[in-house]
Design a protein around this motif. Structure first.
Motif, short mmCIF file in Angstrom:
data_model
loop_
_atom_site.label_atom_id
_atom_site.label_comp_id
_atom_site.label_asym_id
_atom_site.label_seq_id
_atom_site.Cartn_x
_atom_site.Cartn_y
_atom_site.Cartn_z
N SER A 143 71.76 22.37 -17.03
CA SER A 143 70.92 23.27 -17.81
C SER A 143 69.64 22.55 -18.23
N ILE A 144 68.59 23.35 -18.51
CA ILE A 144 67.31 22.84 -18.99
C ILE A 144 66.94 23.65 -20.21
N ASN A 145 66.88 22.99 -21.36
CA ASN A 145 66.58 23.67 -22.62
C ASN A 145 67.45 24.90 -22.83
N GLY A 146 68.72 24.79 -22.43
CA GLY A 146 69.67 25.87 -22.63
C GLY A 146 69.65 26.94 -21.56
N ALA A 232 70.47 16.27 -23.12
CA ALA A 232 71.06 17.12 -24.15
C ALA A 232 71.49 18.43 -23.50
N PRO A 233 72.58 19.03 -23.97
CA PRO A 233 73.07 20.28 -23.37
C PRO A 233 72.37 21.52 -23.88
N PHE A 234 71.49 21.39 -24.86
CA PHE A 234 70.83 22.57 -25.41
C PHE A 234 69.44 22.18 -25.91
N LYS A 235 68.63 23.18 -26.16
CA LYS A 235 67.26 22.96 -26.61
C LYS A 235 67.23 22.39 -28.02
N THR A 236 66.34 21.42 -28.24
CA THR A 236 66.23 20.81 -29.56
C THR A 236 64.96 21.26 -30.29
#
Length: 345
Positions: A143-146, A232-236
């Motif tokens: 994934s990229i930014n979720g 990271a697995p999700f957008k920060t």
């Protein structure tokens, strides 16, 4: 007779140098085909919830033996035998008996190499070197930014977000147009950070619009053209590109989802991806009861044949990338690993 003996002796020169070109090409071709078929076998095994096993060829010792024997006799008449006698004999033997050493891949270092996610820096370095961004992001990124790819970790829906393929397609175009780049920035305590750069100046309006769309898909700050990259697995936050990369075993699991499974053995296999007509199939392994006449890689498993079509360029590109990434991540070496040495006939 003398001429024949001289000709035979002249053929007894060193045989080793004459065999180098042929042996190097033949062994190289054989090892390459074996490597491809072994990788395909492990992908099929994963689909059937079987354990993948890697065995490398450690060394090949090619032993040749060529020997010749020449004998002759010449006799004259005497008072006892009453006749002349003469004879010429020759014999030769040739033996080709190579010894191949196989090394099963084992150990903690090797397991880490296939279980740990690929470092985002390594993937982006490949893109910077000219490797296809679309191909790398499709298979090495979860994934990229979720925004999710075909998932090998999420339960339930495993189909990709439509925006994911739009993103990697646009990224590929921007890569060719020179509108994206990556920088390695040294921060405090000599730590290095990757920076994703979206170039929006000095380019055609159509290219700038594509850059804006890329940022819009993954929620990047439109007022910034430099974004910090991290795992990271999700957008920060809007100024960060959060990449959840895959491990080698995850990439192989993703490929296993596109293996055709015969109906009679479907109960023994894990569920694959449900590919609808509107979504391009990024990889395809065919199956059938009979061995294919021509293939890029093939293997027999549970009384059925599985293969990649030699004319399927997209699947061949994906499969070759998997072999390449496996080589890059396999930095493990175990001097105490078991070795299997087999003399061939």
């Amino acid at each position: 007779m003398v001429i024949g003996v001289c000709t035979l002796l002249a053929s007894c020169g060193s045989y080793g140098p004459k065999s180098m070109d042929r042996d190097q090409l033949d062994y190289g071709q054989s090892i390459g085909d074996n490597w491809k078929n072994q990788m395909l076998a492990n992908i099929v095994k994963i689909r059937f919830v079987d354990m993948p096993v890697f065995v490398d060829v450690g060394s090949i010792v090619s032993g040749y033996s060529l020997s010749t024997t020449v004998s002759g006799r010449l006799g004259f008449a005497d008072s006892f035998t009453g006749g002349d006698s003469q004879g010429l004999g020759a014999s030769g033997t040739y033996t080709d008996r190579p010894t191949v050493t196989y090394m099963p891949k084992t150990g903690d270092a090797y397991l880490r190499a296939i279980l740990e996610p690929v470092n985002p820096k390594s993937l982006l370095a490949l893109i910077q070197a000219g490797y296809s961004a679309e191909l790398l992001f499709t298979w090495a990124v979860e994934s990229i930014n979720g925004v999710h790819n075909w998932s090998v970790t999420r339960k339930g829906s495993t189909a990709p977000n439509p925006e994911f393929y739009e993103f990697v397609g646009l990224l590929q175009e921007l890569q060719y147009l020179g509108a994206v780049g990556f920088e390695l920035v040294t921060e405090e305590e000599s730590r290095q950070t990757i920076v994703f750069v979206l170039n929006k100046e000095g380019l055609a309006e159509s290219t700038i619009q594509k850059s804006h769309r890329v940022g819009e898909i993954i929620g990047l700050d439109e007022n910034t053209d430099r974004f910090r990259v991290l795992y990271a697995p999700f957008k920060t936050d809007p100024k960060t590109l959060a990449m959840q990369t895959r491990s080698v075993i995850q990439m192989m699991s993703a490929m296993a989802g596109f293996v055709d499974v015969p109906a009679e053995v479907a109960a023994h296999a894990a569920p694959g991806y449900d590919v609808v007509q509107s979504v391009n199939r990024p990889f395809h392994v065919h199956s059938g009861p009979d061995r294919p006449k021509e293939s890029f890689a093939e293997v027999k498993y549970m009384d059925h044949w599985y293969w990649i079509e030699n004319s399927d360029m997209e699947s061949k590109r994906v499969f070759t990338l998997m072999l390449f990434i496996t080589t890059l991540t396999n930095q493990a070496s175990d001097d105490n690993a078991p070795v299997l040495t087999i003399p061939t006939q």
